[in-house]
Design a protein around this motif. Structure first.
Motif, PDB file in Angstrom:
ATOM      1  N   ILE A 166       0.880  -1.166   0.000  1.00 38.01           N
ATOM      2  CA  ILE A 166       0.000   0.000   0.000  1.00 38.01           C
ATOM      3  C   ILE A 166       0.916   1.214   0.000  1.00 38.01           C
ATOM      4  O   ILE A 166       1.596   1.488   0.985  1.00 38.01           O
ATOM      5  N   ILE A 167       0.944   1.921  -1.114  1.00 41.65           N
ATOM      6  CA  ILE A 167       1.901   2.999  -1.340  1.00 41.65           C
ATOM      7  C   ILE A 167       1.168   4.331  -1.401  1.00 41.65           C
ATOM      8  O   ILE A 167       0.123   4.440  -2.038  1.00 41.65           O
ATOM      9  N   ILE A 178       2.228  -4.463   8.187  1.00 40.28           N
ATOM     10  CA  ILE A 178       3.537  -3.948   8.606  1.00 40.28           C
ATOM     11  C   ILE A 178       3.650  -2.548   8.017  1.00 40.28           C
ATOM     12  O   ILE A 178       3.374  -2.335   6.838  1.00 40.28           O
ATOM     13  N   THR A 179       4.049  -1.607   8.841  1.00 42.10           N
ATOM     14  CA  THR A 179       4.077  -0.208   8.425  1.00 42.10           C
ATOM     15  C   THR A 179       5.504   0.334   8.417  1.00 42.10           C
ATOM     16  O   THR A 179       6.252   0.151   9.380  1.00 42.10           O
ATOM     17  N   GLY A 180       5.843   1.009   7.329  1.00 43.93           N
ATOM     18  CA  GLY A 180       7.098   1.748   7.234  1.00 43.93           C
ATOM     19  C   GLY A 180       8.326   0.984   7.659  1.00 43.93           C
ATOM     20  O   GLY A 180       8.668  -0.035   7.085  1.00 43.93           O
ATOM     21  N   LYS A 181       8.973   1.471   8.691  1.00 44.74           N
ATOM     22  CA  LYS A 181      10.217   0.887   9.177  1.00 44.74           C
ATOM     23  C   LYS A 181      10.005  -0.089  10.331  1.00 44.74           C
ATOM     24  O   LYS A 181      10.963  -0.466  10.998  1.00 44.74           O
ATOM     25  N   ASP A 182       8.772  -0.530  10.556  1.00 44.31           N
ATOM     26  CA  ASP A 182       8.503  -1.488  11.632  1.00 44.31           C
ATOM     27  C   ASP A 182       9.356  -2.749  11.506  1.00 44.31           C
ATOM     28  O   ASP A 182       9.692  -3.382  12.492  1.00 44.31           O
ATOM     29  N   SER A 239       5.269   4.754   2.801  1.00 47.64           N
ATOM     30  CA  SER A 239       5.187   6.187   2.505  1.00 47.64           C
ATOM     31  C   SER A 239       6.546   6.762   2.100  1.00 47.64           C
ATOM     32  O   SER A 239       6.653   7.947   1.810  1.00 47.64           O
ATOM     33  N   ASP A 240       7.575   5.925   2.087  1.00 42.78           N
ATOM     34  CA  ASP A 240       8.906   6.330   1.631  1.00 42.78           C
ATOM     35  C   ASP A 240       9.234   5.561   0.360  1.00 42.78           C
ATOM     36  O   ASP A 240       9.190   4.318   0.351  1.00 42.78           O
TER      37      ASP A 240
END
Length: 146
Positions: free
Chosen positions: A5-6, A29-33, A66-67
């Protein structure tokens, strides 16, 4: 299946990820988790990539990105969903996160980043303001069934 999911901050990614999680039972899982998987970044990245590759053929994982640099962590088989929202909505949502205050530098950062994923090659585009999550979930379920 791995679903990436971007999208930009406050575009509706997490809301969509929760809908998908509830519908198909995916781990989110989100971002840098993923960095919590090991003490070093390189080891955590390798473990995470392996987890995603394994999930591409068995489990369901939703990775919220989101990155732009994190897109490359997705396996080739991943389904990519771009979540978009207009700039005014993003600013308003971010303002709510900041308890009603949107500092000028934050506003400028949001303006600079707006549209940063628009050229990304994706499987689905989802309107984070008016999109129908149920319809998208049905399409994803069809992909899982194949």
């Amino acid at each position: 299946m791995v679903i990436g999911i971007i999208g930009e901050n406050c575009s509706g990614k997490s809301t969509l990820a929760t809908e998908i999680q509830n519908k198909i039972g995916a781990e989110v899982i989100t971002g840098k988790d993923y960095l919590r998987m090991a003490k070093s970044k390189s080891e955590a990245t390798a473990l995470f990539k392996e987890k995603l590759c394994n999930a591409a053929h068995s489990d369901n994982i939703v990775y919220v990105i989101s990155d732009a640099e994190h897109i490359k962590l997705l396996p080739d088989e991943a389904v990519k969903v771009l979540v978009t929202a207009d700039l005014d909505t993003i600013k308003e949502r971010f303002k709510e996160r900041l308890h009603g205050n949107l500092p000028t530098p934050v506003e400028q950062m949001l303006e600079k980043k707006h549209g940063m994923f628009d050229a990304e090659s994706v499987d689905f585009r989802y309107d984070g303001v008016n999109g129908d999550a149920s319809s998208l979930c049905r399409l994803l379920e069809e992909r899982i069934a194949v």
